[in-house]
Design a protein around this motif. Structure first.
Motif, PDB file in Angstrom:
ATOM      1  N   ASP A 191      -3.358  59.457  22.631  1.00  0.00           N
ATOM      2  CA  ASP A 191      -4.091  59.090  23.847  1.00  0.00           C
ATOM      3  C   ASP A 191      -3.590  59.901  25.044  1.00  0.00           C
ATOM      4  O   ASP A 191      -4.377  60.404  25.849  1.00  0.00           O
ATOM      5  N   MET A 192      -2.267  60.019  25.131  1.00  0.00           N
ATOM      6  CA  MET A 192      -1.653  60.768  26.222  1.00  0.00           C
ATOM      7  C   MET A 192      -2.067  62.244  26.153  1.00  0.00           C
ATOM      8  O   MET A 192      -2.448  62.837  27.158  1.00  0.00           O
ATOM      9  N   ARG A 193      -2.018  62.812  24.966  1.00  0.00           N
ATOM     10  CA  ARG A 193      -2.377  64.224  24.796  1.00  0.00           C
ATOM     11  C   ARG A 193      -3.846  64.467  25.149  1.00  0.00           C
ATOM     12  O   ARG A 193      -4.184  65.498  25.740  1.00  0.00           O
ATOM     13  N   SER A 194      -4.709  63.531  24.780  1.00  0.00           N
ATOM     14  CA  SER A 194      -6.133  63.670  25.106  1.00  0.00           C
ATOM     15  C   SER A 194      -6.355  63.651  26.611  1.00  0.00           C
ATOM     16  O   SER A 194      -7.169  64.413  27.137  1.00  0.00           O
ATOM     17  N   ALA A 195      -5.619  62.772  27.304  1.00  0.00           N
ATOM     18  CA  ALA A 195      -5.745  62.686  28.762  1.00  0.00           C
ATOM     19  C   ALA A 195      -5.260  63.979  29.413  1.00  0.00           C
ATOM     20  O   ALA A 195      -5.895  64.488  30.348  1.00  0.00           O
ATOM     21  N   ILE A 196      -4.175  64.528  28.900  1.00  0.00           N
ATOM     22  CA  ILE A 196      -3.648  65.790  29.432  1.00  0.00           C
ATOM     23  C   ILE A 196      -4.649  66.915  29.184  1.00  0.00           C
ATOM     24  O   ILE A 196      -4.894  67.753  30.046  1.00  0.00           O
ATOM     25  N   LYS A 197      -5.252  66.898  27.999  1.00  0.00           N
ATOM     26  CA  LYS A 197      -6.226  67.927  27.642  1.00  0.00           C
ATOM     27  C   LYS A 197      -7.435  67.893  28.584  1.00  0.00           C
ATOM     28  O   LYS A 197      -7.958  68.932  28.970  1.00  0.00           O
ATOM     29  N   SER A 198      -7.862  66.693  28.972  1.00  0.00           N
ATOM     30  CA  SER A 198      -9.010  66.596  29.880  1.00  0.00           C
ATOM     31  C   SER A 198      -8.671  67.170  31.254  1.00  0.00           C
ATOM     32  O   SER A 198      -9.518  67.800  31.902  1.00  0.00           O
ATOM     33  N   VAL A 199      -7.432  66.975  31.702  1.00  0.00           N
ATOM     34  CA  VAL A 199      -7.004  67.563  32.974  1.00  0.00           C
ATOM     35  C   VAL A 199      -6.984  69.083  32.849  1.00  0.00           C
ATOM     36  O   VAL A 199      -7.485  69.801  33.719  1.00  0.00           O
ATOM     37  N   GLU A 200      -6.427  69.590  31.753  1.00  0.00           N
ATOM     38  CA  GLU A 200      -6.331  71.034  31.550  1.00  0.00           C
ATOM     39  C   GLU A 200      -7.717  71.670  31.445  1.00  0.00           C
ATOM     40  O   GLU A 200      -7.927  72.788  31.921  1.00  0.00           O
ATOM     41  N   THR A 201      -8.659  70.960  30.852  1.00  0.00           N
ATOM     42  CA  THR A 201     -10.029  71.469  30.755  1.00  0.00           C
ATOM     43  C   THR A 201     -10.648  71.591  32.139  1.00  0.00           C
ATOM     44  O   THR A 201     -11.281  72.600  32.462  1.00  0.00           O
ATOM     45  N   ALA A 202     -10.462  70.570  32.958  1.00  0.00           N
ATOM     46  CA  ALA A 202     -10.996  70.607  34.323  1.00  0.00           C
ATOM     47  C   ALA A 202     -10.335  71.718  35.136  1.00  0.00           C
ATOM     48  O   ALA A 202     -10.990  72.390  35.937  1.00  0.00           O
ATOM     49  N   ILE A 203      -9.043  71.929  34.917  1.00  0.00           N
ATOM     50  CA  ILE A 203      -8.330  73.002  35.617  1.00  0.00           C
ATOM     51  C   ILE A 203      -8.883  74.357  35.175  1.00  0.00           C
ATOM     52  O   ILE A 203      -9.110  75.250  35.995  1.00  0.00           O
ATOM     53  N   HIS A 204      -9.106  74.495  33.883  1.00  0.00           N
ATOM     54  CA  HIS A 204      -9.636  75.753  33.339  1.00  0.00           C
ATOM     55  C   HIS A 204     -11.017  76.064  33.908  1.00  0.00           C
ATOM     56  O   HIS A 204     -11.364  77.223  34.138  1.00  0.00           O
ATOM     57  N   GLU A 205     -11.805  75.018  34.162  1.00  0.00           N
ATOM     58  CA  GLU A 205     -13.143  75.190  34.744  1.00  0.00           C
ATOM     59  C   GLU A 205     -13.097  75.312  36.265  1.00  0.00           C
ATOM     60  O   GLU A 205     -14.133  75.376  36.914  1.00  0.00           O
ATOM     61  N   LYS A 206     -11.877  75.270  36.826  1.00  0.00           N
ATOM     62  CA  LYS A 206     -11.659  75.373  38.280  1.00  0.00           C
ATOM     63  C   LYS A 206     -12.341  74.245  39.051  1.00  0.00           C
ATOM     64  O   LYS A 206     -12.821  74.435  40.162  1.00  0.00           O
ATOM     65  N   ASN A 207     -12.392  73.068  38.438  1.00  0.00           N
ATOM     66  CA  ASN A 207     -13.016  71.904  39.061  1.00  0.00           C
ATOM     67  C   ASN A 207     -11.903  70.972  39.566  1.00  0.00           C
ATOM     68  O   ASN A 207     -11.413  70.118  38.826  1.00  0.00           O
ATOM     69  N   ALA A 208     -11.499  71.150  40.811  1.00  0.00           N
ATOM     70  CA  ALA A 208     -10.353  70.421  41.355  1.00  0.00           C
ATOM     71  C   ALA A 208     -10.610  68.918  41.445  1.00  0.00           C
ATOM     72  O   ALA A 208      -9.714  68.117  41.184  1.00  0.00           O
ATOM     73  N   ASP A 209     -11.834  68.531  41.819  1.00  0.00           N
ATOM     74  CA  ASP A 209     -12.123  67.097  41.959  1.00  0.00           C
ATOM     75  C   ASP A 209     -12.031  66.378  40.621  1.00  0.00           C
ATOM     76  O   ASP A 209     -11.415  65.303  40.519  1.00  0.00           O
ATOM     77  N   ALA A 210     -12.632  66.946  39.597  1.00  0.00           N
ATOM     78  CA  ALA A 210     -12.575  66.342  38.260  1.00  0.00           C
ATOM     79  C   ALA A 210     -11.151  66.339  37.739  1.00  0.00           C
ATOM     80  O   ALA A 210     -10.718  65.379  37.086  1.00  0.00           O
ATOM     81  N   ALA A 211     -10.406  67.383  38.045  1.00  0.00           N
ATOM     82  CA  ALA A 211      -9.015  67.471  37.591  1.00  0.00           C
ATOM     83  C   ALA A 211      -8.170  66.375  38.236  1.00  0.00           C
ATOM     84  O   ALA A 211      -7.339  65.743  37.575  1.00  0.00           O
ATOM     85  N   LYS A 212      -8.406  66.123  39.529  1.00  0.00           N
ATOM     86  CA  LYS A 212      -7.638  65.083  40.219  1.00  0.00           C
ATOM     87  C   LYS A 212      -7.965  63.698  39.673  1.00  0.00           C
ATOM     88  O   LYS A 212      -7.089  62.840  39.548  1.00  0.00           O
ATOM     89  N   GLU A 213      -9.229  63.478  39.350  1.00  0.00           N
ATOM     90  CA  GLU A 213      -9.618  62.190  38.752  1.00  0.00           C
ATOM     91  C   GLU A 213      -8.963  62.009  37.391  1.00  0.00           C
ATOM     92  O   GLU A 213      -8.436  60.947  37.070  1.00  0.00           O
ATOM     93  N   ALA A 214      -9.022  63.054  36.581  1.00  0.00           N
ATOM     94  CA  ALA A 214      -8.440  62.989  35.235  1.00  0.00           C
ATOM     95  C   ALA A 214      -6.920  62.879  35.316  1.00  0.00           C
ATOM     96  O   ALA A 214      -6.289  62.296  34.433  1.00  0.00           O
ATOM     97  N   LEU A 215      -6.340  63.428  36.378  1.00  0.00           N
ATOM     98  CA  LEU A 215      -4.885  63.394  36.539  1.00  0.00           C
ATOM     99  C   LEU A 215      -4.368  61.967  36.671  1.00  0.00           C
ATOM    100  O   LEU A 215      -3.329  61.632  36.101  1.00  0.00           O
ATOM    101  N   THR A 216      -5.088  61.121  37.397  1.00  0.00           N
ATOM    102  CA  THR A 216      -4.620  59.746  37.576  1.00  0.00           C
ATOM    103  C   THR A 216      -4.532  59.036  36.227  1.00  0.00           C
ATOM    104  O   THR A 216      -3.574  58.309  35.953  1.00  0.00           O
ATOM    105  N   ASP A 217      -5.524  59.276  35.370  1.00  0.00           N
ATOM    106  CA  ASP A 217      -5.515  58.683  34.028  1.00  0.00           C
ATOM    107  C   ASP A 217      -4.371  59.261  33.197  1.00  0.00           C
ATOM    108  O   ASP A 217      -3.650  58.525  32.515  1.00  0.00           O
ATOM    109  N   ALA A 218      -4.182  60.570  33.289  1.00  0.00           N
ATOM    110  CA  ALA A 218      -3.138  61.233  32.501  1.00  0.00           C
ATOM    111  C   ALA A 218      -1.748  60.755  32.927  1.00  0.00           C
ATOM    112  O   ALA A 218      -0.890  60.487  32.072  1.00  0.00           O
ATOM    113  N   VAL A 219      -1.530  60.643  34.233  1.00  0.00           N
ATOM    114  CA  VAL A 219      -0.228  60.192  34.736  1.00  0.00           C
ATOM    115  C   VAL A 219       0.061  58.780  34.243  1.00  0.00           C
ATOM    116  O   VAL A 219       1.181  58.468  33.819  1.00  0.00           O
TER     117      VAL A 219
END
Length: 88
Positions: free
Chosen positions: A27-55
């Motif tokens: 579960d943790m790895r999947s959450a991290i992966k979603s943040v990394e995907t958003a970062i790769h797409e250069k989508n800062a807003d989505a990355a910040k949202e996914a970051l709260t879940d990952a943290v």
């Protein structure tokens, strides 16, 4: 193979704990992966949202002693650094 009733029970208990730990870690790895995907797409807003879940998931894994505290801190710091770089 276990020779005693106690050893047999320990095998079962350890297997259940392993499966539980595996689920939390996955579960943790999947959450991290979603943040990394958003970062790769250069989508800062989505990355910040996914970051709260990952943290949250990383902290939960640290609380349950599935990963070491320093490992969790390193993962969170790395993700936050990457998000800050694309937010500029």
């Amino acid at each position: 193979m276990a020779n005693t009733k106690q050893a047999t029970k320990r095998i079962g208990v350890n297997e259940n704990a392993r499966l539980r730990n595996q689920a939390v870690k996955s579960d943790m790895r999947s959450a991290i992966k979603s943040v990394e995907t958003a970062i790769h797409e250069k989508n800062a807003d989505a990355a910040k949202e996914a970051l709260t879940d990952a943290v949250s998931k990383i902290d939960k894994a640290v609380q349950k002693n599935i990963i070491h505290k320093n490992n969790g801190d390193r993962k969170k710091s790395s993700l936050m650094t990457q998000i800050n770089q694309i937010a500029k």
